[in-house]
Design a protein around this motif. Sequence first.
Motif: not given
Length: 181
Positions: A106, A108, A113, A149, A169, A171
């Motif tokens: 993950y 941001y 990540a 996500a 976010v 993913f």
Amino acid sequence: MVNSLGDSLDLALEKAFTRPAPKSAQAQVKYMVKQLKGTKAAAMALGVSQRTVERYVKGQIKRPRHDLAARIEREVKKCWQPQLRAKAKKKAASTDGIVLTTTARYGYTADDARVRALPSQALPPQYAEALFNARENGASEQDLLKIAAEALGQVYFRDSGRRAHGLKVEFTDVQDIRIDL
């Protein structure tokens, strides 16, 4: 361990089945011919000749190649118990939602990540509906992951709008993903 969101959606729906799908190649192909209304349609779905399908139906060929056996099984499960499958989808998309458990990378907009194992997260019905509709319409794995996500961003990271407003976010690198209805 499942690392495809699409496969995980299919497995979740298979749990709604009340009877097991046919096991032998002959029974599976017969079922496909019946559901698809002909050997020609079954042959197209499997990527083999119509004559090959006819041989399976007659029992002249008993053991398919490994790749063909997997395709036959996948196609049979796609059309096995359609009313139960539709009922499970409708219930998840209208009242229950789905539960997503995953280990993935993950990231941001303000952070690097990293791999995180998220505990089971109950996703609202609108995300379940979006995932099932996208899967049904042939969406790619990336498209499904974008929907997931967005759902995880809303439910887990932004806590349904109570924190981290505007957080984007990402993913990626899914290591394990499970969906329960």
